[in-house]
Design a protein around this motif. Structure first.
Motif, PDB file in Angstrom:
ATOM      1  N   LEU A   1      -5.326  11.202  -0.581  1.00 28.65           N
ATOM      2  CA  LEU A   1      -6.213  11.442   0.545  1.00 28.65           C
ATOM      3  C   LEU A   1      -7.666  11.097   0.239  1.00 28.65           C
ATOM      4  O   LEU A   1      -8.486  11.029   1.146  1.00 28.65           O
ATOM      5  CB  LEU A   1      -6.115  12.914   0.988  1.00 28.65           C
ATOM      6  CG  LEU A   1      -4.734  13.375   1.482  1.00 28.65           C
ATOM      7  CD1 LEU A   1      -4.797  14.809   1.946  1.00 28.65           C
ATOM      8  CD2 LEU A   1      -4.220  12.472   2.593  1.00 28.65           C
ATOM      9  N   GLY A   2      -7.979  10.933  -1.021  1.00 27.51           N
ATOM     10  CA  GLY A   2      -9.360  10.596  -1.362  1.00 27.51           C
ATOM     11  C   GLY A   2      -9.740   9.186  -0.985  1.00 27.51           C
ATOM     12  O   GLY A   2     -10.926   8.862  -0.853  1.00 27.51           O
ATOM     13  N   GLY A   3      -8.741   8.316  -0.819  1.00 28.32           N
ATOM     14  CA  GLY A   3      -9.022   6.939  -0.450  1.00 28.32           C
ATOM     15  C   GLY A   3      -9.410   6.044  -1.608  1.00 28.32           C
ATOM     16  O   GLY A   3      -9.544   4.824  -1.433  1.00 28.32           O
ATOM     17  N   ASN A   4      -9.609   6.598  -2.785  1.00 29.01           N
ATOM     18  CA  ASN A   4      -9.986   5.807  -3.957  1.00 29.01           C
ATOM     19  C   ASN A   4      -8.732   5.251  -4.610  1.00 29.01           C
ATOM     20  O   ASN A   4      -7.916   6.017  -5.137  1.00 29.01           O
ATOM     21  CB  ASN A   4     -10.761   6.680  -4.945  1.00 29.01           C
ATOM     22  CG  ASN A   4     -11.271   5.884  -6.142  1.00 29.01           C
ATOM     23  OD1 ASN A   4     -10.898   4.733  -6.345  1.00 29.01           O
ATOM     24  ND2 ASN A   4     -12.128   6.513  -6.931  1.00 29.01           N
ATOM     25  N   PRO A   5      -8.563   3.911  -4.633  1.00 26.34           N
ATOM     26  CA  PRO A   5      -7.345   3.334  -5.223  1.00 26.34           C
ATOM     27  C   PRO A   5      -7.155   3.724  -6.681  1.00 26.34           C
ATOM     28  O   PRO A   5      -6.025   3.778  -7.173  1.00 26.34           O
ATOM     29  CB  PRO A   5      -7.565   1.825  -5.074  1.00 26.34           C
ATOM     30  CG  PRO A   5      -8.555   1.680  -3.963  1.00 26.34           C
ATOM     31  CD  PRO A   5      -9.443   2.879  -4.072  1.00 26.34           C
ATOM     32  N   GLU A   6      -8.248   4.010  -7.370  1.00 28.27           N
ATOM     33  CA  GLU A   6      -8.147   4.359  -8.788  1.00 28.27           C
ATOM     34  C   GLU A   6      -7.478   5.723  -8.979  1.00 28.27           C
ATOM     35  O   GLU A   6      -7.016   6.046 -10.071  1.00 28.27           O
ATOM     36  CB  GLU A   6      -9.525   4.375  -9.424  1.00 28.27           C
ATOM     37  CG  GLU A   6     -10.169   2.997  -9.488  1.00 28.27           C
ATOM     38  CD  GLU A   6     -11.539   3.032 -10.132  1.00 28.27           C
ATOM     39  OE1 GLU A   6     -12.183   1.979 -10.187  1.00 28.27           O
ATOM     40  OE2 GLU A   6     -11.956   4.117 -10.587  1.00 28.27           O
ATOM     41  N   GLN A   7      -7.444   6.534  -7.914  1.00 25.01           N
ATOM     42  CA  GLN A   7      -6.805   7.837  -8.005  1.00 25.01           C
ATOM     43  C   GLN A   7      -5.315   7.784  -7.657  1.00 25.01           C
ATOM     44  O   GLN A   7      -4.618   8.795  -7.736  1.00 25.01           O
ATOM     45  CB  GLN A   7      -7.504   8.831  -7.074  1.00 25.01           C
ATOM     46  CG  GLN A   7      -8.948   9.082  -7.434  1.00 25.01           C
ATOM     47  CD  GLN A   7      -9.110   9.563  -8.867  1.00 25.01           C
ATOM     48  OE1 GLN A   7      -8.398  10.439  -9.323  1.00 25.01           O
ATOM     49  NE2 GLN A   7     -10.035   8.952  -9.584  1.00 25.01           N
ATOM     50  N   GLU A   8      -4.851   6.580  -7.297  1.00 19.35           N
ATOM     51  CA  GLU A   8      -3.445   6.441  -6.929  1.00 19.35           C
ATOM     52  C   GLU A   8      -2.533   6.819  -8.093  1.00 19.35           C
ATOM     53  O   GLU A   8      -1.470   7.405  -7.906  1.00 19.35           O
ATOM     54  CB  GLU A   8      -3.172   4.998  -6.490  1.00 19.35           C
ATOM     55  CG  GLU A   8      -1.903   4.826  -5.676  1.00 19.35           C
ATOM     56  CD  GLU A   8      -2.080   5.298  -4.238  1.00 19.35           C
ATOM     57  OE1 GLU A   8      -1.053   5.585  -3.596  1.00 19.35           O
ATOM     58  OE2 GLU A   8      -3.221   5.383  -3.765  1.00 19.35           O
TER      59      GLU A   8
END
Length: 525
Positions: free
Chosen positions: A139-146
Motif C-alpha cells: 500500500l505504500g506504493g514504493n516498488p522497493e518495498q515490494e
C-alpha cells in the motif's frame, strides 16, 4: 470497493471500517449487514433480503436480526430515533439513507479483475483444513518495498506448511493472483481450498503496518482480521516476529472455523450438522442479546439435530451449555432450578462419552462444576479440554478461576481467549473485569466491565460488578445507576437471595470483597 459516508470509510476488500483513520470494531455478521445495506441503498431492503444475504437464508430469530442492526447503528453513530443513516420503514424493511461516495481501491487501479466462473468444476477440498495465502498488497506504493510484502507472504506459507494439520497451497500457485482483484470464492474453486488469507503492508517513516484477514472461500464470509504495527529498525527480525504471530493465530482460527473436524465425530446426517450450525450461530447471538427467544430457539435447533442424529456429541455439548445458561439467568422457569443444572451435567457427560476428544464437551462439564461450586473439579476439567487442544480456550474457565480465588490466572486465560478470538463474546470482558476487581485493580476493571455492559446491556451480572467497581472508586451516583439497571431487570433481586446463590466463592474473603462493594453501591439486602 471503498464506500465513503460522513467521516467513515468502509473497505469491502480488506473488510475494514474506519473513522478518522481509526479502525472500528464490527463483528462479521454486522459488517456483512452494513455492506449489504450500503450496496443496496437505492431501495428498501426487507428482512428476508437480509436473512438471505447475511445468514444465507437460515432461520434466525427476530431479536438476532435486531441485535445485528443495533450493533451497526451503534458503531456508525446512528440511533433508533434519529435514523440519520439507517432508516427503518415499518413492516417494509430498512434503507441506508446517508450520502455515499464509491471508490475503487487503489491497489487494483489499472489491473484486470478475475470474476467468478462457476462453469468449471471446483477442485475437491482436502480432508484436512486447507488454505491459500495470497500476495499481500504493497500500500505504500514504493516498488522497493515490494520485497517486504512478498517476503512476509513467503514466510507465512513456509511456516504454515510446517504444520501437519493444514493443507497449504504452494507459493507458485498463490502468486498467480498477484496484482489482480479476485473473488475469494474463485480462488477457493481454482485452488481447492476452504480458506484464503489476504493482507497488506504499508510503510510510513520508520514504522511498518502489516494487516491480515482470513476469509472463508466457500461463503466469502470473514473469519478473523488483525494488524501489526512495528518499528522498522530490523526488517528481517520484524518479518520473523510478524510471521510467527500470524501463523500461530491463523492456525488456531482455521481450526476453530473447522469446529475441530479432526477431533469430532461427523454426524450421520448433514441435516443434523446444519441444525447444529444454526444453533451455534443463534447461541452466539444470544450471548449479546440475552434474549430468552434466542435461547429457546437455540435449544429447539439442537433438539432437531439430536432427533436426526442421537449420537452427535457437539449438539449435546452446546445443549448442556444452554441449560447452564438458563439456570444462571433470570429468563424463565429454569432460573436456579437444580434439576436443570443436573440435566446439563447429564448432557455434558453424554457428550464426553460420545467423543472423549472433544474439548467443548469437557468445557461444558467444567461449566457445570463451576455452578455446583466444585471449583477444583471445574479447573481440572477445563485443563483437560485445553490439553486436548491448546488452541481451545473457554471464557467460562475465567469464571471458574475467579470463583476459586485464582483471579490472576483468570486474567491470563481470558487475555489468551480474547487474543485468539478478536470478536470474542462480551462475557469474556465481563469476567476479566471481575477478575481485576477481585485483585482490587478497580481502574483496570472499569474498561472491561463497561465494554461488557455496552455490548450486552441485558446481561445482569456485569452491572453488579460495575456497580461495585464504581463504589470502590468513590463514584456513588454511577454505582447507584448500575444497581437501578439490575433492579429494572430483576425487581426481586437481593443480596441475600439470588446474588449469593449465583456468584459463590471458594474463600469467604472473596465473597465479602465482592458483596461489600455491591452493598456500598446501594443494592438491597
Amino acid at each position: 470497493m471503498h464506500y465513503l459516508f460522513a467521516d467513515f470509510s468502509l473497505d469491502t476488500d480488506r473488510r475494514e471500517l474506519r473513522r478518522d483513520d481509526g479502525l472500528l470494531r464490527l463483528e462479521p455478521k454486522a459488517f456483512d449487514l452494513l455492506v449489504y445495506l450500503i450496496a443496496n441503498r437505492e431501495r428498501v431492503v426487507s428482512k428476508d433480503d437480509l436473512l438471505a444475504a447475511v445468514w444465507n437464508g437460515r432461520i434466525v430469530s427476530e431479536s438476532a436480526l435486531t441485535t445485528c442492526i443495533n450493533a451497526v447503528r451503534k458503531v456508525i453513530g446512528d440511533n433508533g430515533k434519529e435514523q440519520r443513516r439507517i432508516k427503518t420503514l415499518q413492516r417494509k424493511g430498512f434503507r441506508f439513507v446517508a450520502d455515499v461516495r464509491e471508490e475503487r481501491n487503489s491497489r487494483y487501479a489499472g489491473v484486470g479483475e478475475i470474476s467468478l466462473d462457476t462453469s468449471k468444476p471446483a477442485l475437491t477440498l482436502p480432508a484436512k483444513p486447507s488454505i491459500a495465502v495470497l500476495p499481500f498488497a504493497n500500500l505504500g506504493g514504493n516498488p522497493e518495498q515490494e520485497y517486504t510484502a512478498d517476503g512476509i507472504v513467503q514466510d507465512i506459507i513456509t511456516e504454515l506448511s510446517r504444520r501437519n494439520e493444514l493443507f497449504v497451497i504452494a507459493r507458485n500457485s498463490s502468486f498467480q493472483y498477484k496484482g489482480k482483484s479476485v473473488d475469494v470464492r474463485l480462488v477457493g474453486r481454482q485452488l481447492g481450498v476452504r480458506y484464503v488469507l489476504e493482507g497488506s503492508v504499508r510503510r510510513g517513516g520508520d514504522r511498518l503496518r502489516v494487516s491480515a484477514q482470513l476469509v472463508d472461500a466457500i461463503t466469502g464470509g470473514h473469519r478473523w482480521a488483525e494488524h501489526y504495527d512495528r518499528n522498522l529498525k530490523d526488517v528481517f527480525a520484524l518479518q520473523d516476529e510478524v510471521v510467527s504471530t500470524i501463523a500461530t493465530i491463523l492456525t488456531a482460527h482455521v481450526k476453530k472455523a473447522e469446529v475441530e473436524w479432526s477431533r469430532s465425530k461427523p454426524p450421520n446426517s448433514w441435516l443434523a450438522y446444519d441444525y447444529y450450525l444454526q444453533a451455534a450461530e443463534t447461541y452466539n447471538a444470544f450471548l449479546s442479546s440475552f434474549s430468552v427467544e434466542d435461547l429457546h430457539e437455540t435449544q429447539r435447533l439442537l433438539r432437531q439435530s439430536l432427533a436426526i442424529d442421537e449420537n452427535y456429541a457437539r449438539s449435546y455439548a452446546i445443549l448442556a451449555r444452554t441449560l447452564c445458561t438458563a439456570w444462571a439467568l433470570p429468563l424463565d422457569g429454569d432460573f436456579l432450578n437444580r434439576d436443570v443444572l443436573d440435566r446439563a451435567h447429564e448432557l455434558a457427560l453424554a457428550a464426553v462419552r460420545l467423543d472423549a476428544n472433544l474439548p467443548e464437551a469437557h468445557g461444558c462439564v467444567g461449566c457445570v462444576f463451576t455452578h455446583k461450586m466444585q471449583s477444583d473439579a471445574a479447573i481440572a476439567t477445563f485443563e483437560r479440554a485445553i490439553a486436548l487442544n491448546p488452541s481451545f480456550v473457554d471464557w467460562a474457565f475465567g469464571l471458574a478461576l475467579v470463583s476459586a480465588g485464582q483471579s490472576k490466572r483468570a486474567i491470563d486465560v481470558l487475555a489468551t481467549y480474547r487474543r485468539l478470538d478478536p470478536f470474542h463474546s462480551p462475557i469474556a470482558s465481563g469476567y476479566a473485569g471481575l477478575a481485576h476487581y477481585m485483585l482490587k485493580q478497580y481502574e483496570q476493571a472499569l474498561p472491561m466491565l463497561t465494554d461488557c455492559v455496552a455490548r450486552s446491556p441485558e446481561f445482569r451480572s456485569p452491572h453488579l460488578w460495575l456497580a461495585a467497581t464504581y463504589a470502590r472508586l468513590g463514584r456513588k451516583a454511577e454505582a447507584q445507576s448500575e444497581v437501578a439497571e439490575v433492579l429494572r431487570r430483576e425487581p426481586n433481586y437481593t443480596l441475600a437471595g439470588t446474588a449469593r446463590r449465583l456468584i459463590r466463592f471458594k474463600y469467604e474473603k472473596d465473597d465479602k470483597h465482592l458483596f461489600d462493594g455491591v452493598r456500598m453501591a446501594g443494592a438491597p439486602e
